[in-house]
Design a protein around this motif. Sequence first.
Motif, PDB file in Angstrom:
ATOM      1  N   ALA A 152      46.913  31.858  26.870  1.00  0.00           N
ATOM      2  CA  ALA A 152      47.511  33.132  27.302  1.00  0.00           C
ATOM      3  C   ALA A 152      47.757  34.045  26.098  1.00  0.00           C
ATOM      4  O   ALA A 152      47.522  35.252  26.180  1.00  0.00           O
ATOM      5  N   GLY A 178      51.965  36.459  29.808  1.00  0.00           N
ATOM      6  CA  GLY A 178      50.533  36.727  29.794  1.00  0.00           C
ATOM      7  C   GLY A 178      49.789  36.197  31.000  1.00  0.00           C
ATOM      8  O   GLY A 178      48.649  36.590  31.250  1.00  0.00           O
ATOM      9  N   ILE A 179      50.412  35.283  31.771  1.00  0.00           N
ATOM     10  CA  ILE A 179      49.750  34.763  32.972  1.00  0.00           C
ATOM     11  C   ILE A 179      50.043  35.728  34.130  1.00  0.00           C
ATOM     12  O   ILE A 179      51.184  35.908  34.527  1.00  0.00           O
ATOM     13  N   SER A 216      44.368  35.216  31.298  1.00  0.00           N
ATOM     14  CA  SER A 216      45.505  35.582  32.167  1.00  0.00           C
ATOM     15  C   SER A 216      45.412  35.020  33.573  1.00  0.00           C
ATOM     16  O   SER A 216      46.371  35.138  34.344  1.00  0.00           O
TER      17      SER A 216
END
Length: 324
Positions: A56, A88-89, A61
């Motif tokens: 990430a 970031g995911i 993502s």
Amino acid sequence: MLSDRFGRSIEYLRISVTDRCDLRCTYCLPKGFKGFEEPQDWLTFDEITRLVAAFARLGTSRIRLTGGEPLLRRNLPELAGRIAALPGIRDLSLSTNATRLDRYAPALKAAGVSRINVSLDSLDREQMKSITGHDSLPKIMAGLMAGKAAGFAPIKINMVAMRGVNDAAIDDMVAFCIEQDFVLRLIETMPMGATGRDTGFLDLGPIQERLQQKFNLQAQALELGGGPARYLTTADGSASIGFITPMSQHFCATCNRVRLAVDGTLYLCLGQEEKFEFRPLLRDGASDAELEAAIRLAIELKPQKHEFREQPTKVVRFMSQTGG
Ligand code: SF4
């Protein structure tokens, strides 16, 4: 952004949390298969979370939890929650055969899984028995309805199209998915292991043309999850059908994914053998910076495309060992 030698951004990581499955689909795990990874070699939730966090930070993502059958891995909602919480995911999904989804749907949804793909190759109970090796249809339907009730959206149905097996079942499946507001994806078989090679290949090109006529479908540049499917949509936009055609019309030029197996092996391409072992690094206490450097090194190994046609016997792995 993490990208490979061919300029493809690697925004999508598929994680196989187990190589075990409660079904034995004819094109995947052979009956009597015993070569499963030992639990002590499985990445722990801590190790998976550390590795995903590193991906990430490098720009990946989208995460998909797969198997084998991922719901066989104990406490999967806990892992889902930890991944969904990582900076970031932005997209967490699950691929499942749904035989246990009725038990876990609410917990997975609450943990952050937003959408699911369910494997379903026929609506005929006897046919599903012969394809999956078990009387699986009632449980799968119960799981699907539980998934719908839990609010996953979209719910996609993955139907592996097999010549002389379920090709006559496709139109009923289209009608069922339109009625249930599921997104059907028809998938060509791939020569993954002996089982994949021994399954009757059905070119989806002519099927696509026929369905386009019959259901008045139009090509749509639909963004439905970053996967390889090409979608056609009904005139009123109410239903879509996806076509995944690795054999007749491959999509390697826009490939955006890599696969992490349960033992920490990163496979750079479904149709090739290039791989990178992360478990030793994780268990030797590699730093975050060392993990990121190793990921970049691994992505350098990513092949340009599969060679399923040129070398159909090359890949000995079964689909369940990396999760589709
Ligand atoms: S076969 Fe390999 S390169 Fe092609 S789309 Fe699949 S993973 Fe990507």
